[in-house]
Design a protein around this motif. Structure first.
Motif, PDB file in Angstrom:
ATOM      1  N   UNK A   1       0.756  -0.904   0.040  1.00 22.68           N
ATOM      2  CA  UNK A   1      -0.027   0.025  -0.414  1.00 22.68           C
ATOM      3  C   UNK A   1       1.014   1.162   0.073  1.00 22.68           C
ATOM      4  N   UNK A   2       0.984   1.931   1.234  1.00 23.59           N
ATOM      5  CA  UNK A   2       1.481   2.693   1.312  1.00 23.59           C
ATOM      6  C   UNK A   2       3.039   2.911   1.771  1.00 23.59           C
ATOM      7  N   UNK A   3       3.578   1.630   1.480  1.00 23.60           N
ATOM      8  CA  UNK A   3       5.144   1.230   2.512  1.00 23.60           C
ATOM      9  C   UNK A   3       6.060   1.901   1.576  1.00 23.60           C
ATOM     10  N   UNK A   4       6.465   3.049   0.662  1.00 26.85           N
ATOM     11  CA  UNK A   4       7.403   3.987   0.189  1.00 26.85           C
ATOM     12  C   UNK A   4       6.568   4.884  -1.241  1.00 26.85           C
ATOM     13  N   UNK A   5       6.177   6.271   0.098  1.00 23.70           N
ATOM     14  CA  UNK A   5       5.474   6.912  -0.513  1.00 23.70           C
ATOM     15  C   UNK A   5       6.336   7.500  -1.173  1.00 23.70           C
TER      16      UNK A   5
ATOM     17  N   UNK B   1      -1.672   4.268  -7.418  1.00 25.77           N
ATOM     18  CA  UNK B   1      -0.564   4.439  -8.368  1.00 25.77           C
ATOM     19  C   UNK B   1      -0.400   3.809  -9.170  1.00 25.77           C
ATOM     20  N   UNK B   2      -0.408   4.662 -10.621  1.00 20.86           N
ATOM     21  CA  UNK B   2      -0.356   3.271 -11.429  1.00 20.86           C
ATOM     22  C   UNK B   2       1.260   3.410 -12.429  1.00 20.86           C
ATOM     23  N   UNK B   3       1.896   2.213 -11.172  1.00 19.61           N
ATOM     24  CA  UNK B   3       3.462   1.707 -10.831  1.00 19.61           C
ATOM     25  C   UNK B   3       3.693   1.552 -12.510  1.00 19.61           C
ATOM     26  N   UNK B   4       3.683   0.771 -12.614  1.00 16.15           N
ATOM     27  CA  UNK B   4       3.368  -0.027 -13.748  1.00 16.15           C
ATOM     28  C   UNK B   4       3.737   0.992 -15.579  1.00 16.15           C
TER      29      UNK B   4
ATOM     30  N   UNK C   1       8.403   4.653 -17.570  1.00 16.79           N
ATOM     31  CA  UNK C   1       7.828   5.277 -18.936  1.00 16.79           C
ATOM     32  C   UNK C   1       8.201   6.669 -18.501  1.00 16.79           C
ATOM     33  N   UNK C   2       7.001   7.438 -17.285  1.00 18.27           N
ATOM     34  CA  UNK C   2       7.707   8.353 -16.726  1.00 18.27           C
ATOM     35  C   UNK C   2       8.998   8.868 -16.628  1.00 18.27           C
ATOM     36  N   UNK C   3       9.616   8.757 -15.881  1.00 18.47           N
ATOM     37  CA  UNK C   3      10.942   8.832 -15.254  1.00 18.47           C
ATOM     38  C   UNK C   3      12.377   8.521 -17.122  1.00 18.47           C
ATOM     39  N   UNK C   4      11.306   7.606 -18.248  1.00 16.72           N
ATOM     40  CA  UNK C   4      12.370   7.941 -19.436  1.00 16.72           C
ATOM     41  C   UNK C   4      12.037   9.429 -19.836  1.00 16.72           C
ATOM     42  N   UNK C   5      10.693   9.314 -20.114  1.00 15.41           N
ATOM     43  CA  UNK C   5       9.912  10.970 -20.964  1.00 15.41           C
ATOM     44  C   UNK C   5      10.924  12.439 -19.740  1.00 15.41           C
ATOM     45  N   UNK C   6      10.614  11.551 -18.803  1.00 16.36           N
ATOM     46  CA  UNK C   6      11.538  13.481 -17.524  1.00 16.36           C
ATOM     47  C   UNK C   6      13.283  13.586 -18.043  1.00 16.36           C
ATOM     48  N   UNK C   7      13.664  11.963 -18.077  1.00 16.87           N
ATOM     49  CA  UNK C   7      14.691  12.586 -18.993  1.00 16.87           C
ATOM     50  C   UNK C   7      15.400  13.028 -20.071  1.00 16.87           C
ATOM     51  N   UNK C   8      14.103  12.333 -20.894  1.00 11.97           N
ATOM     52  CA  UNK C   8      14.438  13.454 -22.120  1.00 11.97           C
ATOM     53  C   UNK C   8      13.806  14.924 -22.149  1.00 11.97           C
TER      54      UNK C   8
ATOM     55  N   UNK D   1      11.720   9.338  -6.555  1.00  6.38           N
ATOM     56  CA  UNK D   1      12.370  10.369  -7.034  1.00  6.38           C
ATOM     57  C   UNK D   1      11.065  10.167  -8.945  1.00  6.38           C
ATOM     58  N   UNK D   2      10.745   9.122  -8.828  1.00  6.47           N
ATOM     59  CA  UNK D   2       9.735   9.209 -10.292  1.00  6.47           C
ATOM     60  C   UNK D   2       8.727   8.323  -9.682  1.00  6.47           C
ATOM     61  N   UNK D   3       7.598   9.053 -10.016  1.00 12.39           N
ATOM     62  CA  UNK D   3       5.854   7.913  -9.901  1.00 12.39           C
ATOM     63  C   UNK D   3       5.520   7.689 -10.794  1.00 12.39           C
ATOM     64  N   UNK D   4       4.034   7.426 -10.695  1.00 11.02           N
ATOM     65  CA  UNK D   4       2.445   6.671 -12.053  1.00 11.02           C
ATOM     66  C   UNK D   4       1.808   7.453 -12.301  1.00 11.02           C
ATOM     67  N   UNK D   5       0.871   7.980 -12.530  1.00  7.06           N
ATOM     68  CA  UNK D   5      -0.238   8.357 -12.475  1.00  7.06           C
ATOM     69  C   UNK D   5      -0.475   7.800 -11.198  1.00  7.06           C
ATOM     70  N   UNK D   6      -1.088   8.732 -10.718  1.00  4.55           N
ATOM     71  CA  UNK D   6      -2.211   8.782  -9.475  1.00  4.55           C
ATOM     72  C   UNK D   6      -3.737   9.240  -9.896  1.00  4.55           C
TER      73      UNK D   6
END
Length: 152
Positions: free
Chosen positions: A3-7, A112-115, A119-126, A12-17
């Motif tokens: 659940x919320x074990x890692x807020x 959170x859509x952790x899957x 993709x979020x990390x790659x997009x941010x990096x670019x 650094x990066x999260x999926x959409x909530x």
């Protein structure tokens, strides 16, 4: 259960909530939705922040059900007892209840859509930034696809 074990705030990066209010007729509660949600959590596809089960009787009275008793109307969600991050409050319950039909039970879920995090990390990096986002109901997409299919 994850659940919320890692807020999200400390990562650094999260999926959409997302939030979801899913209404069930009382006479059709099978527990299948709870099992499917549990599978998503266990496979790491979503991170569950909050799950509240709300009951609205035929007279419009609203009650937040405890999800620890497997024999209750929320029994299919007993696995998720304690899934409360504090993001949902009384105002959210009131708004959800206002959307519910009398004689129903609803699950109010924040997840959170952790899957999507890689993709979020790659997009941010670019240098990518979300400038628009919307959820299209699956029923609308399916209807549009069906209207495109040739008729025999």
């Amino acid at each position: 259960m994850t659940t919320t074990d890692t807020p999200t705030a400390t990562r650094d990066v999260s999926g959409p909530i997302d939030f979801l209010l899913l209404e069930f007729p009382r006479d059709r509660l099978t527990g299948e939705a709870g099992s499917a949600l549990m599978d998503l959590v266990e496979r790491g596809l979503i991170r569950l922040f909050d799950l509240m089960v709300i009951s609205k009787d035929d007279d419009g009275n609203v009650e937040v059900l405890e999800i620890t008793d497997p024999m209750s109307a929320s029994g299919g969600f007993a696995y998720f007892s304690g899934a409360r991050s504090g993001l949902l409050g009384e105002d959210d319950v009131a708004e959800a209840a206002g959307a519910m039909s009398p004689g129903t039970v609803a699950a109010l879920i924040v997840y959170e859509n952790t899957w999507a995090a890689p993709f979020v990390a790659a997009a941010r990096e670019s240098g990518g930034e979300v400038i628009a986002s919307a959820r299209i109901p699956a029923t609308e997409v399916m209807a549009a696809i069906e209207s495109l299919e040739p008729t025999s």
